[in-house]
Design a protein around this motif. Structure first.
Motif, PDB file in Angstrom:
ATOM      1  N   ALA A 297       0.792  -1.348   0.011  1.00  0.00           N
ATOM      2  CA  ALA A 297       0.052  -0.017   0.197  1.00  0.00           C
ATOM      3  C   ALA A 297       0.945   1.230   0.016  1.00  0.00           C
ATOM      4  O   ALA A 297       0.599   2.272  -0.718  1.00  0.00           O
ATOM      5  CB  ALA A 297      -1.068  -0.066   1.252  1.00  0.00           C
ATOM      6  N   VAL A 298       1.825   1.285   0.840  1.00  0.00           N
ATOM      7  CA  VAL A 298       2.918   2.267   0.896  1.00  0.00           C
ATOM      8  C   VAL A 298       3.492   2.874  -0.742  1.00  0.00           C
ATOM      9  O   VAL A 298       3.499   3.784  -0.877  1.00  0.00           O
ATOM     10  CB  VAL A 298       3.992   2.025   2.000  1.00  0.00           C
ATOM     11  CG1 VAL A 298       5.254   3.052   1.669  1.00  0.00           C
ATOM     12  CG2 VAL A 298       3.558   2.380   3.158  1.00  0.00           C
ATOM     13  N   GLU A 299       3.832   1.557  -1.206  1.00  0.00           N
ATOM     14  CA  GLU A 299       4.597   1.911  -2.576  1.00  0.00           C
ATOM     15  C   GLU A 299       3.354   2.278  -3.597  1.00  0.00           C
ATOM     16  O   GLU A 299       4.037   3.110  -4.367  1.00  0.00           O
ATOM     17  CB  GLU A 299       5.110   0.770  -3.115  1.00  0.00           C
ATOM     18  CG  GLU A 299       6.461   0.470  -2.305  1.00  0.00           C
ATOM     19  CD  GLU A 299       6.925  -1.131  -2.119  1.00  0.00           C
ATOM     20  OE1 GLU A 299       6.210  -2.174  -2.735  1.00  0.00           O
ATOM     21  OE2 GLU A 299       8.259  -1.181  -1.594  1.00  0.00           O
ATOM     22  N   ARG A 300       2.128   1.792  -3.387  1.00  0.00           N
ATOM     23  CA  ARG A 300       1.103   2.230  -4.418  1.00  0.00           C
ATOM     24  C   ARG A 300       0.940   3.635  -3.850  1.00  0.00           C
ATOM     25  O   ARG A 300       0.523   4.516  -4.954  1.00  0.00           O
ATOM     26  CB  ARG A 300       0.050   1.477  -4.117  1.00  0.00           C
ATOM     27  CG  ARG A 300       0.100  -0.065  -4.926  1.00  0.00           C
ATOM     28  CD  ARG A 300      -1.128  -0.701  -4.923  1.00  0.00           C
ATOM     29  NE  ARG A 300      -0.970  -2.102  -5.240  1.00  0.00           N
ATOM     30  CZ  ARG A 300      -1.915  -3.106  -5.401  1.00  0.00           C
ATOM     31  NH1 ARG A 300      -3.154  -2.651  -5.211  1.00  0.00           N
ATOM     32  NH2 ARG A 300      -1.772  -4.260  -5.836  1.00  0.00           N
ATOM     33  N   GLY A 301       0.869   3.985  -2.884  1.00  0.00           N
ATOM     34  CA  GLY A 301       0.734   5.622  -2.342  1.00  0.00           C
ATOM     35  C   GLY A 301       1.322   6.408  -2.819  1.00  0.00           C
ATOM     36  O   GLY A 301       1.278   7.587  -3.400  1.00  0.00           O
ATOM     37  N   LEU A 302       2.803   6.025  -2.880  1.00  0.00           N
ATOM     38  CA  LEU A 302       3.745   6.793  -3.063  1.00  0.00           C
ATOM     39  C   LEU A 302       3.720   7.174  -4.665  1.00  0.00           C
ATOM     40  O   LEU A 302       3.974   8.215  -5.225  1.00  0.00           O
ATOM     41  CB  LEU A 302       5.173   6.446  -2.988  1.00  0.00           C
ATOM     42  CG  LEU A 302       5.514   6.572  -1.212  1.00  0.00           C
ATOM     43  CD1 LEU A 302       6.745   5.578  -1.290  1.00  0.00           C
ATOM     44  CD2 LEU A 302       6.039   7.844  -1.049  1.00  0.00           C
ATOM     45  N   ALA A 303       3.450   6.046  -5.516  1.00  0.00           N
ATOM     46  CA  ALA A 303       3.587   6.014  -7.038  1.00  0.00           C
ATOM     47  C   ALA A 303       2.401   6.985  -7.443  1.00  0.00           C
ATOM     48  O   ALA A 303       2.333   7.653  -8.470  1.00  0.00           O
ATOM     49  CB  ALA A 303       3.215   4.682  -7.780  1.00  0.00           C
ATOM     50  N   ARG A 304       1.059   6.724  -6.643  1.00  0.00           N
ATOM     51  CA  ARG A 304      -0.160   7.503  -6.989  1.00  0.00           C
ATOM     52  C   ARG A 304      -0.270   8.874  -6.226  1.00  0.00           C
ATOM     53  O   ARG A 304      -1.269   9.583  -6.040  1.00  0.00           O
ATOM     54  CB  ARG A 304      -1.274   6.788  -6.797  1.00  0.00           C
ATOM     55  CG  ARG A 304      -1.267   5.449  -7.453  1.00  0.00           C
ATOM     56  CD  ARG A 304      -2.235   4.563  -7.054  1.00  0.00           C
ATOM     57  NE  ARG A 304      -2.291   3.568  -7.497  1.00  0.00           N
ATOM     58  CZ  ARG A 304      -3.131   2.141  -7.148  1.00  0.00           C
ATOM     59  NH1 ARG A 304      -3.828   2.401  -6.038  1.00  0.00           N
ATOM     60  NH2 ARG A 304      -2.668   1.160  -7.698  1.00  0.00           N
ATOM     61  N   ARG A 305       0.815   9.422  -5.682  1.00  0.00           N
ATOM     62  CA  ARG A 305       0.525  10.539  -4.393  1.00  0.00           C
ATOM     63  C   ARG A 305       0.094  11.710  -5.155  1.00  0.00           C
ATOM     64  O   ARG A 305      -0.585  12.539  -4.509  1.00  0.00           O
ATOM     65  CB  ARG A 305       1.931  10.782  -3.915  1.00  0.00           C
ATOM     66  CG  ARG A 305       2.931  11.139  -5.046  1.00  0.00           C
ATOM     67  CD  ARG A 305       4.403  11.725  -4.239  1.00  0.00           C
ATOM     68  NE  ARG A 305       4.551  12.724  -3.678  1.00  0.00           N
ATOM     69  CZ  ARG A 305       5.477  13.212  -2.953  1.00  0.00           C
ATOM     70  NH1 ARG A 305       6.587  12.357  -2.416  1.00  0.00           N
ATOM     71  NH2 ARG A 305       5.196  14.553  -2.000  1.00  0.00           N
ATOM     72  N   SER A 306       0.298  11.985  -6.515  1.00  0.00           N
ATOM     73  CA  SER A 306      -0.496  13.189  -7.096  1.00  0.00           C
ATOM     74  C   SER A 306      -1.805  13.031  -7.002  1.00  0.00           C
ATOM     75  O   SER A 306      -2.560  14.076  -7.317  1.00  0.00           O
ATOM     76  CB  SER A 306       0.124  13.283  -8.533  1.00  0.00           C
ATOM     77  OG  SER A 306      -0.242  12.205  -9.123  1.00  0.00           O
TER      78      SER A 306
END
Lengths: 161, 241
Positions: free
Chosen positions: A36-45
């Motif tokens: 979830a953290v990695e997806r959140g960082l990739a989609r932070r915009s």
């Protein structure tokens, strides 16, 4: 780390707790948080800063968990029969066996009820916020919540009786 | 009057409207059986909260904090300049006016590449990486960034769902996403950066900032997680295959 990352680090304990209420083991829970953290960082915009970062991350975790359980071939509702003669201690949740009883009871809930119980009871979200996270109407949330909690009660009372 | 579990639970959760709350409290005072039902729901809620509550007090495993930190970031007083839609002024140097078709500012896939981008030297008309960009993609590790204002910065590297390894990058002129193809790199997205932003208002460009459109593409392309330092080194050793 920038402000977004610092906020995310501050959220990690809550994300771990949410994950632990959904999954079977500490490792699975932390794997779920990492995904979830990695997806959140990739989609932070895609995160709008005037909204709750915790709720946004919980939604990402929900999707990641459902993807994971699907790929493991489970269908959500676990219909394993209750174990007999467990020797489970009663009441006091300082007792590690009693904690395991709650965890086992949670695992037996269908996934949609488990998510509702985890968000409202464990994470303390309001009905409005929890239904936003789960992307369902509030009426649907409350009915899943009630079904989940009455099922847990029946299960845990049965073991303690 | 039959009071539902849903009402009792909403009351416990603080979600019952004021008017209903007063009516319920009156009923509870009068009905021991109802009070016992409420007690049972309270006990269940306490039990579930206690079962998981302690998790939030546990020390957080290093790998999770590392997962959050494993990104190129803006440091200190550096401001991330958003990828700008270029006005009709030169971006690439050399006094070349930007064609109106470049006003969108984002070049994806097989889109026509104007000569001005080609003139910057790093992306060919067939969307392959050239020159300093190609070299950086081949050799550079995000964990060992070079110094200097003309250096190419590498962001994240990862395996795409289509199979090839992809890497985000930023140069003085352009930022984007490139994926391994054969012995080279195909640029899947290129966004002009603004070298004129350097030195404005006392801020330096965020030399490692990858624009949001590029990160969005990376996020939709990624298979699993970005490479950590070890995985990145292994991928390089394997020729990014």
């Amino acid at each position: 780390m920038d402000a977004f990352q610092r906020d995310l680090v501050a959220l990690l304990p809550r994300l771990r707790r949410f994950a632990r209420s959904l999954t079977r083991s500490v490792t699975d829970a932390d794997d779920l948080v990492q995904t979830a953290v990695e997806r959140g960082l990739a989609r932070r915009s895609q995160w709008r800063p005037d909204t709750s970062l915790a709720s946004w991350m919980f939604t990402i975790m929900k999707h990641a968990w459902i993807d994971e359980t699907r790929s493991r071939g489970r269908r959500g509702a676990v219909t394993a029969p209750p174990e007999l003669a467990e020797g489970v201690a009663d009441g006091g949740v300082a007792d590690p066996l009693a904690r395991t009883a709650v965890e086992r009871a949670m695992e037996r809930l269908p996934s949609d009820q488990r998510l509702a119980v985890a968000l409202v009871l464990v994470e303390g979200l309001s009905y409005a916020e929890a239904s936003k996270v789960l992307e369902i109407p509030e009426g649907t949330l409350t009915s899943r919540l009630v079904r989940g909690r009455t099922a847990l009660m029946a299960e845990l009372q049965g073991l303690g009786g | 009057m039959e009071i539902s579990d849903q009402t009792l639970i909403a009351y416990l959760d603080g979600e019952l409207p004021e008017a209903e709350r007063e009516a319920l409290e009156a009923a509870l005072a009068a009905d021991a059986g109802l009070a016992a039902r409420l007690q049972a729901h309270q006990a269940l809620a306490d039990q579930v909260r206690a079962a998981f509550g302690g998790v939030a007090d546990e020390p957080v495993p290093e790998r999770l904090t590392a997962a959050v930190a494993a990104r190129p970031v803006d440091s200190g007083n550096v401001v991330a300049f958003p990828s700008r839609r270029p006005a009709a002024t030169r971006l690439w140097g050399g006094g070349t006016a930007i064609a109106a078709s470049l006003a969108v500012g984002v070049l994806i896939g097989q889109a026509f590449l104007p000569r001005t981008v080609v003139g910057a030297g790093v992306i060919g008309p067939d969307m392959t990486a050239r020159g300093a960009l190609s070299q950086a993609l081949d050799r550079q590790l995000a964990s060992a960034p070079p110094v200097g204002p003309t250096a190419v910065k590498i962001g994240i590297s990862f395996r795409s769902t289509a199979g090839p390894v992809c890497r985000t990058f930023r140069t003085n002129a352009v930022a984007g996403l490139a994926c391994r193809r054969g012995d080279g790199w195909r640029v899947r997205m290129a966004v002009p950066t603004d070298p004129q932003a350097a030195g404005q208002g006392g801020y330096a460009t965020a030399a490692s900032a990858i624009p949001p459109e590029v990160m969005a593409l990376a996020g939709s392309t990624i298979d699993g997680r970005p490479f950590d330092a070890g995985a990145e080194a292994r991928a390089k050793a394997a020729g990014w295959r």
